[in-house]
Design a protein around this motif. Structure first.
Motif, PDB file in Angstrom:
ATOM      1  N   GLU A   1      21.478 -66.896  18.932  1.00 61.42           N
ATOM      2  CA  GLU A   1      20.121 -67.433  18.811  1.00 61.42           C
ATOM      3  C   GLU A   1      20.077 -68.835  19.411  1.00 61.42           C
ATOM      4  OE1 GLU A   1      18.624 -67.652  14.836  1.00 61.42           O
ATOM      5  OE2 GLU A   1      16.644 -68.400  15.479  1.00 61.42           O
TER       6      GLU A   1
ATOM      7  N   VAL B   1      21.558 -61.002  15.885  1.00 58.82           N
ATOM      8  CA  VAL B   1      22.701 -61.909  15.734  1.00 58.82           C
ATOM      9  C   VAL B   1      23.855 -61.175  15.069  1.00 58.82           C
ATOM     10  CG1 VAL B   1      23.515 -63.993  14.564  1.00 58.82           C
ATOM     11  CG2 VAL B   1      21.312 -64.011  15.776  1.00 58.82           C
ATOM     12  N   GLY B   2      23.532 -60.329  14.092  1.00 60.41           N
ATOM     13  CA  GLY B   2      24.557 -59.531  13.440  1.00 60.41           C
ATOM     14  C   GLY B   2      25.242 -58.558  14.381  1.00 60.41           C
ATOM     15  N   ARG B   3      24.572 -58.198  15.452  1.00 61.23           N
ATOM     16  CA  ARG B   3      25.147 -57.275  16.439  1.00 61.23           C
ATOM     17  C   ARG B   3      25.867 -58.006  17.573  1.00 61.23           C
ATOM     18  NH1 ARG B   3      22.736 -52.058  15.864  1.00 61.23           N
ATOM     19  NH2 ARG B   3      20.952 -52.066  14.414  1.00 61.23           N
ATOM     20  N   GLY B   4      25.858 -59.343  17.523  1.00 58.50           N
ATOM     21  CA  GLY B   4      26.595 -60.103  18.526  1.00 58.50           C
ATOM     22  C   GLY B   4      25.770 -61.009  19.405  1.00 58.50           C
TER      23      GLY B   4
ATOM     24  N   ASP C   1      17.823 -61.825  12.934  1.00 56.78           N
ATOM     25  CA  ASP C   1      19.043 -61.721  12.135  1.00 56.78           C
ATOM     26  C   ASP C   1      19.806 -60.442  12.452  1.00 56.78           C
ATOM     27  OD1 ASP C   1      18.352 -64.110  10.966  1.00 56.78           O
ATOM     28  OD2 ASP C   1      17.499 -63.203   9.157  1.00 56.78           O
ATOM     29  N   ASP C   2      19.074 -59.348  12.675  1.00 56.15           N
ATOM     30  CA  ASP C   2      19.723 -58.088  13.025  1.00 56.15           C
ATOM     31  C   ASP C   2      20.478 -58.219  14.342  1.00 56.15           C
ATOM     32  OD1 ASP C   2      20.100 -55.066  12.952  1.00 56.15           O
ATOM     33  OD2 ASP C   2      18.933 -55.288  14.793  1.00 56.15           O
TER      34      ASP C   2
ATOM     35  N   LYS D   1      18.161 -54.737  21.087  1.00 53.29           N
ATOM     36  CA  LYS D   1      19.279 -54.072  20.400  1.00 53.29           C
ATOM     37  C   LYS D   1      20.103 -53.253  21.370  1.00 53.29           C
ATOM     38  CE  LYS D   1      19.073 -50.113  18.814  1.00 53.29           C
ATOM     39  NZ  LYS D   1      19.564 -48.750  19.187  1.00 53.29           N
TER      40      LYS D   1
ATOM     41  N   ARG E   1      11.868 -62.741  11.485  1.00 54.11           N
ATOM     42  CA  ARG E   1      13.252 -63.171  11.292  1.00 54.11           C
ATOM     43  C   ARG E   1      14.184 -61.977  11.135  1.00 54.11           C
ATOM     44  NH1 ARG E   1      15.499 -67.328  13.149  1.00 54.11           N
ATOM     45  NH2 ARG E   1      17.311 -66.335  12.221  1.00 54.11           N
ATOM     46  N   GLU E   2      13.694 -60.897  10.593  1.00 56.20           N
ATOM     47  CA  GLU E   2      14.533 -59.718  10.403  1.00 56.20           C
ATOM     48  C   GLU E   2      15.116 -59.248  11.732  1.00 56.20           C
ATOM     49  OE1 GLU E   2      14.184 -55.109   8.758  1.00 56.20           O
ATOM     50  OE2 GLU E   2      12.558 -56.533   8.393  1.00 56.20           O
TER      51      GLU E   2
ATOM     52  N   HIS F   1      12.400 -55.742  19.801  1.00 62.06           N
ATOM     53  CA  HIS F   1      13.574 -55.648  18.934  1.00 62.06           C
ATOM     54  C   HIS F   1      14.480 -54.498  19.374  1.00 62.06           C
ATOM     55  CE1 HIS F   1      15.229 -55.147  14.552  1.00 62.06           C
ATOM     56  NE2 HIS F   1      16.177 -55.491  15.414  1.00 62.06           N
TER      57      HIS F   1
ATOM     58  N   THR G   1      24.087 -53.926  22.294  1.00 65.62           N
ATOM     59  CA  THR G   1      25.047 -52.909  21.854  1.00 65.62           C
ATOM     60  C   THR G   1      25.669 -52.162  23.028  1.00 65.62           C
ATOM     61  OG1 THR G   1      23.282 -51.252  21.537  1.00 65.62           O
ATOM     62  CG2 THR G   1      23.924 -52.569  19.619  1.00 65.62           C
TER      63      THR G   1
END
Length: 306
Positions: A61, A55-58, A52-53, A31, A48-49, A27, A35
């Motif tokens: 999936e 995907v939230g950063r760009g 989802d994290d 990340k 999943r956390e 993870h 980034t």
């Protein structure tokens, strides 16, 4: 003319990165990749956390098969060689020539070299880049990494690895990264087995863990691994060193297999392996049973209450 920063960004994004294995280490590594500017595709994970994290950063999936088809460099951080072999088999029909798969797992070097040979027939490259340190350093982008790859592939993957590793050592040919990783883990896990036994003996003869630590800490026998180990043994922080007992046992089995193939006796390595085999057999095989918890298992086996 673009500015130099624009040139760096253009060069960086030429590679499209895939990442499979978003566990404790993966993870944080993924990340840092996304980034720091690389296009990233990740595949579903039981955590999943983490997905989802990212995907939230760009990140995007996708299935493992679609990830294989769309990526030019693919990182794997999986539990071991069986899972790596399974992932490669699923990806192989979808990989484009020139793709590089980088196995960051702690794997069996004999499997690593076989996978590299098999993929070469498809004009796909394989490198091994196992890790050292903890999930904290993975998140911070300061892991240690030891790489097995030919010079051209190392030059290609090194900038991506540098997003999550502060120390990168090119060990040598494919498989050498995994060979060195097993040697590294032999040292650390051997220390863990010694620490656990020494603490049980200390307590049995009336020397407390705190007194033991007051002598070792800051002396010649102190080191970073000792300090994270004692983060649990002394301070009770169950997550001071989040590397599972079952993974430790697996790594020492791989080391023993490597030694058997090289016709090298493993007096010390087998003793360390047996410490972890006993721990796993006595109920230490859970996902939150970490290496420093060996202290409790050895203590109980010797009738010591900590």
């Amino acid at each position: 003319m673009p500015h130099s920063a624009d040139k760096r960004e253009t060069t960086m994004t030429q590679e499209r990165i895939g990442f499979a294995g978003l566990g404790l280490m993966g993870h944080g590594m993924a990340k840092n990749i996304v980034t720091k500017g690389y296009p990233l595709t990740v595949t579903a994970h039981r955590n999943r956390e983490a997905v989802d994290d990212l995907v939230g950063r760009g990140a995007i999936e996708a299935s493992l098969e679609d990830l294989a088809a769309s990526s030019t460099i693919i990182f794997l951080t999986l539990p071991g060689s069986p899972q790596v072999s399974e992932a490669v088999a699923r990806m192989a029909p979808h990989l484009k020539p020139g793709t590089v798969i980088v196995d960051c797992s702690t794997s069996d070097p004999t499997v690593t070299t076989r996978l590299a040979a098999d993929l070469a027939t498809r004009k796909v490259h394989f490198a091994d880049a196992p890790l050292s340190r903890t999930p904290k350093e993975a998140w911070e982008g300061t892991l240690d990494c030891m790489v097995g790859a030919d010079d051209a592939i190392f030059a290609r993957i090194q900038p991506v690895i540098a997003t999550w590793a502060a120390k990168i050592v090119h060990i040598g040919r494919v498989g050498d990264g995994h060979r060195m990783k097993l040697l590294n883990n032999f040292l650390s896990l051997g220390y863990a087995a010694i620490y656990a036994e020494a603490l049980a003996l200390a307590n049995k003869v009336g020397i407390s863990t705190a007194t033991f630590d007051s002598v070792i800490r800051g002396g010649r026998m102190d080191c970073g691994f000792y300090q994270t180990f004692m983060g649990y043994a002394l301070e009770g922080n169950r997550e001071a060193h989040r590397f599972t007992l079952s993974n430790a046992y697996k790594d020492l089995r791989y080391l023993e297999s490597m030694a058997n193939a090289a016709t090298v006796t493993t007096t010390m390595a087998s003793a360390a392996k047996n410490s972890f085999a006993g721990a796993v057999a006595q109920g230490g095989a859970g996902p939150e049973d970490y290496v420093p918890h060996l202290t409790d298992i050895v203590a109980r086996a010797n009738g010591v209450t900590r």
